[in-house]
Design an enzyme around this catalytic site. Structure first.
Site, mmCIF file in Angstrom:
data_model
loop_
_atom_site.group_PDB
_atom_site.id
_atom_site.type_symbol
_atom_site.label_atom_id
_atom_site.label_comp_id
_atom_site.label_asym_id
_atom_site.label_seq_id
_atom_site.Cartn_x
_atom_site.Cartn_y
_atom_site.Cartn_z
ATOM 1 N N TYR A 87 -12.945 5.659 -12.229
ATOM 2 C CA TYR A 87 -14.228 4.957 -12.351
ATOM 3 C C TYR A 87 -14.379 4.009 -11.169
ATOM 4 O O TYR A 87 -13.646 3.028 -11.058
ATOM 5 C CB TYR A 87 -14.289 4.211 -13.684
ATOM 6 C CG TYR A 87 -15.561 3.430 -13.935
ATOM 7 C CD1 TYR A 87 -16.739 3.664 -13.221
ATOM 8 C CD2 TYR A 87 -15.594 2.439 -14.918
ATOM 9 C CE1 TYR A 87 -17.893 2.948 -13.465
ATOM 10 C CE2 TYR A 87 -16.754 1.720 -15.179
ATOM 11 C CZ TYR A 87 -17.892 1.969 -14.442
ATOM 12 O OH TYR A 87 -19.037 1.253 -14.691
ATOM 13 N N LYS B 117 -16.152 8.934 -12.585
ATOM 14 C CA LYS B 117 -17.437 8.312 -12.840
ATOM 15 C C LYS B 117 -17.740 7.494 -11.594
ATOM 16 O O LYS B 117 -17.099 6.484 -11.328
ATOM 17 C CB LYS B 117 -17.391 7.413 -14.078
ATOM 18 C CG LYS B 117 -18.698 6.669 -14.335
ATOM 19 C CD LYS B 117 -18.592 5.705 -15.510
ATOM 20 C CE LYS B 117 -19.893 4.922 -15.690
ATOM 21 N NZ LYS B 117 -19.793 3.911 -16.785
ATOM 22 N N ARG C 23 -18.960 -4.293 -9.414
ATOM 23 C CA ARG C 23 -18.205 -5.084 -10.390
ATOM 24 C C ARG C 23 -16.777 -5.373 -9.941
ATOM 25 O O ARG C 23 -16.228 -6.422 -10.252
ATOM 26 C CB ARG C 23 -18.177 -4.372 -11.744
ATOM 27 C CG ARG C 23 -19.519 -4.371 -12.458
ATOM 28 C CD ARG C 23 -19.373 -3.842 -13.876
ATOM 29 N NE ARG C 23 -20.632 -3.843 -14.611
ATOM 30 C CZ ARG C 23 -21.122 -4.873 -15.291
ATOM 31 N NH1 ARG C 23 -20.453 -6.010 -15.322
ATOM 32 N NH2 ARG C 23 -22.275 -4.773 -15.930
ATOM 33 N N TYR D 86 -11.166 -7.592 -8.840
ATOM 34 C CA TYR D 86 -10.873 -8.984 -8.497
ATOM 35 C C TYR D 86 -9.786 -9.147 -7.429
ATOM 36 O O TYR D 86 -9.967 -9.900 -6.480
ATOM 37 C CB TYR D 86 -10.504 -9.798 -9.748
ATOM 38 C CG TYR D 86 -10.347 -11.280 -9.477
ATOM 39 C CD1 TYR D 86 -11.448 -12.075 -9.205
ATOM 40 C CD2 TYR D 86 -9.088 -11.872 -9.463
ATOM 41 C CE1 TYR D 86 -11.309 -13.423 -8.937
ATOM 42 C CE2 TYR D 86 -8.938 -13.219 -9.186
ATOM 43 C CZ TYR D 86 -10.048 -13.989 -8.928
ATOM 44 O OH TYR D 86 -9.905 -15.327 -8.645
ATOM 45 N N ILE E 18 -22.324 9.329 -17.175
ATOM 46 C CA ILE E 18 -21.944 8.415 -18.249
ATOM 47 C C ILE E 18 -22.970 7.295 -18.173
ATOM 48 O O ILE E 18 -22.993 6.506 -17.228
ATOM 49 C CB ILE E 18 -20.507 7.894 -18.104
ATOM 50 C CG1 ILE E 18 -19.531 9.049 -18.312
ATOM 51 C CG2 ILE E 18 -20.241 6.778 -19.121
ATOM 52 C CD1 ILE E 18 -18.077 8.668 -18.133
ATOM 53 N N THR F 117 -17.542 -0.953 -19.697
ATOM 54 C CA THR F 117 -18.108 -2.252 -19.319
ATOM 55 C C THR F 117 -19.258 -2.650 -20.235
ATOM 56 O O THR F 117 -19.384 -3.809 -20.628
ATOM 57 C CB THR F 117 -18.616 -2.198 -17.865
ATOM 58 O OG1 THR F 117 -17.566 -1.746 -17.026
ATOM 59 C CG2 THR F 117 -19.074 -3.561 -17.403
#
Length: 293
Positions: free
Chosen positions: A136, A164, A141, A110, A206, A47
Site C-alpha cells: 500500500y 494498492k 500520508r 513518519y 480499494i 486508514t
C-alpha cells in the site's frame, strides 16, 4: 488465485456513537450496505477505519464483528502495517488470520525510510507469513513514495500479489502496469483515478466512496473491467462530484456524512479528526438528492 481482489473493495469506515464508542449496529448496517450494493470484497482496519485511534481491544472486537456479520459472503482483507517492522510481524503472527484472504500493509510512515529500507521492510514481512500480501503506497500520508522500481522488485516475492497504489501520479501507475509480472494486481487507491487505471490494465480499486454508493461505484468499475469504457466513464462523470465532496474536508469525515445521509450510520469521528461541516454535509445531501441516491 487473486481474482477475488479484482473489482471494487471498500476500506470500511468505523462508525462511532456520540459517546465515542464503536457503533456496532452502524457497522452491521455498513457491511450489509456494501454487500447489497455489489462490492467484491471488504477491507478491514485501513486508514478510513480511523485505525490509528482504535485500541488493541477495539480492533479485536471490530475484526470479530466484521467476520460474524460478513459470514463468509465476501472475501476479507485485513490492514496490518506500521513503521516498526518487528511490531508489524508480531501483530501478524499474533492475529488469527484464518478468516482473511490477504493482508494490506502500508509503506512505513513518519520515519521516511529509503527505497532500500522499504525493500527490506517488505522482504521481512513476506518471509513472516504465507498469506497473500498487498503493498500500500500512499505518500500523502506516509511522507515517502515507494517508487515504481521498488514496487516491481517486490512484485517478484512469493507472497506479494499486488499493490494498492495511491501515489496520485498516474505516470507511476502506468510504469508499474507496463512492467509488472502478469498476475501482479495494480489496485487503485484513488477513487477518481480508479477507472483510468482499470482502462490501462489495473485490477480495480480499494475505495472510500464505494461504501457510500456501492451499487453505482462498483458497477462503474465492472463496466471498465469488461471493456465498456465509454459507458463506464459516463457513469463515473455522474458521481465524480461526490468523490470530491468525500475528500473535501478529509477522510473519513466526508464518507461518514454520505453514510449518514443514507441512514447507514452517524457521522461521528474521533479527534484529532472532526465531522464534516454543515456546509459540506448540505452540499452532499443536495447532490445525492439530485442523483436520487
Amino acid at each position: 488465485m487473486s481474482n477475488f481482489l479484482k473489482g471494487t473493495g471498500v476500506a470500511l469506515a468505523t462508525p462511532f456513537s456520540a459517546d465515542n464508542s464503536i457503533d456496532f449496529n452502524g457497522l452491521t448496517n455498513l457491511i450489509e450496505h456494501c454487500i447489497n450494493g455489489g462490492v467484491e470484497y471488504l477491507v478491514v482496519l485501513g486508514t478510513t477505519a480511523e485505525s490509528a485511534t482504535l485500541s488493541k481491544e477495539e480492533k479485536i472486537q471490530l475484526i470479530a464483528h466484521v467476520i460474524k456479520v460478513n459470514n463468509d459472503r465476501l472475501p476479507l482483507v485485513l490492514g496490518i502495517g506500521g513503521n516498526n517492522t518487528a511490531a508489524v510481524i508480531e501483530e501478524m503472527q499474533n492475529t488469527d488470520l484464518s478468516s482473511f484472504s490477504a493482508i494490506l500493509s502500508v509503506v512505513p510512515m513518519y520515519n521516511r525510510p529509503t527505497q532500500e529500507g522499504i525493500l527490506a521492510h517488505y522482504k521481512e514481512i513476506n518471509a513472516a507469513t504465507s498469506l497473500p500480501i498487498l503493498l500500500y503506497n500512499v505518500p500523502s500520508r506516509t511522507g515517502v513514495n515507494m517508487t515504481a522500481e521498488t514496487t516491481l522488485k517486490l512484485a517478484n516475492l512469493d507472497n506479494i500479489i499486488g499493490i494498492k497504489e495511491a501515489v496520485g501520479d498516474f505516470t507511476q501507475v502506468l510504469k508499474i502496469i507496463k512492467d509488472k509480472p502478469k498476475d501482479f494486481l495494480v489496485i487503485s487507491g484513488d477513487d477518481t483515478l480508479a477507472l483510468p487505471a482499470v482502462a490501462a490494465g489495473g485490477a480495480g480499486v480499494i475505495s472510500v466512496v464505494g461504501q457510500g454508493i456501492p451499487k453505482e461505484f462498483s458497477n462503474t468499475i465492472r463496466l471498465g473491467l469488461a471493456g465498456k469504457t465509454d459507458q463506464a466513464f459516463s457513469e463515473l462523470y455522474k458521481i465524480m462530484p461526490l468523490i470530491d465532496y468525500a475528500f473535501a474536508e478529509g477522510n473519513p469525515a466526508g464518507i461518514k456524512s454520505i453514510l449518514k445521509q443514507q441512514g447507514v450510520c452517524d457521522d461521528h469521528v474521533r479527534l484529532p479528526l472532526v465531522a464534516a461541516s454543515d456546509k459540506l454535509s448540505k452540499t452532499i445531501q443536495n447532490f445525492m438528492t439530485t442523483l436520487s441516491i
